[in-house]
Design a protein around this motif. Structure first.
Motif, PDB file in Angstrom:
ATOM      1  N   LEU A  40      46.116  42.902  44.908  1.00 40.24           N
ATOM      2  CA  LEU A  40      45.725  42.664  46.293  1.00 40.24           C
ATOM      3  C   LEU A  40      44.205  42.692  46.454  1.00 40.24           C
ATOM      4  O   LEU A  40      43.619  41.862  47.159  1.00 40.24           O
ATOM      5  CB  LEU A  40      46.365  43.720  47.200  1.00 40.24           C
ATOM      6  N   LEU A  41      43.552  43.644  45.798  1.00 42.06           N
ATOM      7  CA  LEU A  41      42.109  43.774  45.948  1.00 42.06           C
ATOM      8  C   LEU A  41      41.373  42.605  45.303  1.00 42.06           C
ATOM      9  O   LEU A  41      40.393  42.095  45.862  1.00 42.06           O
ATOM     10  CB  LEU A  41      41.636  45.098  45.349  1.00 42.06           C
ATOM     11  N   VAL A  42      41.826  42.151  44.137  1.00 40.72           N
ATOM     12  CA  VAL A  42      41.209  40.981  43.509  1.00 40.72           C
ATOM     13  C   VAL A  42      41.290  39.772  44.435  1.00 40.72           C
ATOM     14  O   VAL A  42      40.314  39.043  44.628  1.00 40.72           O
ATOM     15  CB  VAL A  42      41.891  40.667  42.162  1.00 40.72           C
ATOM     16  N   HIS A  43      42.452  39.542  44.998  1.00 43.80           N
ATOM     17  CA  HIS A  43      42.655  38.414  45.914  1.00 43.80           C
ATOM     18  C   HIS A  43      41.721  38.523  47.112  1.00 43.80           C
ATOM     19  O   HIS A  43      41.036  37.566  47.486  1.00 43.80           O
ATOM     20  CB  HIS A  43      44.119  38.411  46.352  1.00 43.80           C
ATOM     21  N   ALA A  44      41.678  39.713  47.718  1.00 41.78           N
ATOM     22  CA  ALA A  44      40.870  39.906  48.915  1.00 41.78           C
ATOM     23  C   ALA A  44      39.378  39.770  48.633  1.00 41.78           C
ATOM     24  O   ALA A  44      38.633  39.133  49.402  1.00 41.78           O
ATOM     25  CB  ALA A  44      41.160  41.283  49.519  1.00 41.78           C
ATOM     26  N   VAL A  45      38.908  40.359  47.542  1.00 40.83           N
ATOM     27  CA  VAL A  45      37.485  40.283  47.207  1.00 40.83           C
ATOM     28  C   VAL A  45      37.068  38.849  46.920  1.00 40.83           C
ATOM     29  O   VAL A  45      35.992  38.394  47.335  1.00 40.83           O
ATOM     30  CB  VAL A  45      37.171  41.207  46.013  1.00 40.83           C
TER      31      VAL A  45
END
Length: 321
Positions: free
Chosen positions: A133-138
């Motif tokens: 999720l964090l990779v996608h959001a960043v």
């Protein structure tokens, strides 16, 4: 076990071990819902939906009593207000929907237990779901911040498709998140030594694999050979693809290779690479133990490429020196 040209034996390449940022997150991105405003509104208002804030490549994380590190997420009704920078990231196998909010700053926490963290720090601590999720959001945040204007007519663009399109209302152009392909390669010579380099802005002792961006009209194999020659003056023949890794710093996809040198004389460019050296496994082990060489950060595919050649896990940065 396999045997090299000079008689050295080492473990075979293990392609099954996970690389940082690449483990399956269990999230279905459900891209077909991104243009369905009614569906997105219903998903946002659902009581099980979870939301986190991303700002400057960071999010809040929290350490749990049982030793885990988690993204700090809240129900949608507790999330900070934002009208446009709301990105739908997908749905997990339990039907929980996830959104990220892009804000100018991370929110504070009353309990003071949470801390801001980026992918380099938290990428090896978070669960596969949270890091995915964090990779996608960043990656979306980086793209949104850098592509606010239309490259066709210069007018300001607006966000669409739950954060996955920027649309120009002046000329009608649609712009999509970009990913820049980059090659990263461990080069070995006839003696099965590995070529490692130190970039000009890295601290003393930090060595890693060579890397560079793929240029227009260039195959990835050609890019490997060009980058190695430009940075270190070494010519490369055989090139073998190993694995890839998303690298949203700000928007790259790292394509990992093993490459075989056909020359051994080093001539660094002095602009990107300050120093490059050939290391045998014994040389590298001794350099790690003495602190002369610092191992690369474990989250990077560079560490995995070196480990595949080295034959065992590299020491962690805090274990040497």
């Amino acid at each position: 076990m396999s045997t090299t040209a000079n008689g050295t034996t080492h473990r075979p390449i293990d392609l099954t071990a996970p690389i940082g940022l690449t483990a399956s997150s269990g999230i279905d991105r459900e891209a077909h819902h991104r243009l369905d405003e009614a569906w997105l509104a219903a998903a946002w208002s659902h009581p099980t939906t979870r939301v986190f804030v991303v700002s400057g490549g960071q999010a809040l994380v929290d350490d749990t009593p049982d030793g885990r590190t988690e993204l700090v997420m809240t129900p949608a009704f507790e999330a900070p207000v934002t009208e446009t920078h709301r990105y739908f990231l997908g749905t997990d196998e339990d039907g929980v929907r996830y959104f990220a909010l892009q804000k100018d700053a991370l929110p504070g926490r009353m309990d003071q237990s949470a801390r801001p963290a980026g992918l380099r720090e938290a990428g090896l601590l978070l669960s596969p779901r949270d890091v995915g999720l964090l990779v996608h959001a960043v990656a979306l945040e980086n793209w949104q911040r850098l592509h606010r204007f239309c490259s066709r007519c210069g007018e300001r663009t607006v966000i669409a498709a739950a954060g996955h399109i920027r649309r120009c209302q002046a000329c009608g152009a649609e712009h999509y998140p970009r990913t820049d392909p980059a090659v990263i390669m461990l080069v070995t010579d006839e003696e099965d030594r590995a070529l490692l380099g130190r970039q000009v802005h890295w601290p003393e002792g930090r060595f890693s694999t060579l890397a560079g961006f793929v240029e227009p009209g260039e195959s990835i194999e050609q890019s490997v050979r060009r980058e190695v020659f430009e940075e270190a003056g070494v010519t490369v023949g055989e090139v073998e693809y190993i694995a890839s890794q998303p690298w949203p710093f700000p928007s790259s996809l790292m394509l990992g290779f093993m490459a075989r040198a056909t020359s051994s004389e080093i001539d660094v460019d002095g602009e990107e690479i300050h120093e490059a050296r050939w290391f045998s496994r014994e040389d590298l082990r001794a350099a790690f133990e003495s602190g002369e060489v610092l191992p690369p950060y474990g989250i990077s595919i560079a560490a995995r490429l070196i480990e595949l050649w080295y034959g065992k896990p590299l020491p962690k940065p805090g274990d040497v020196g």
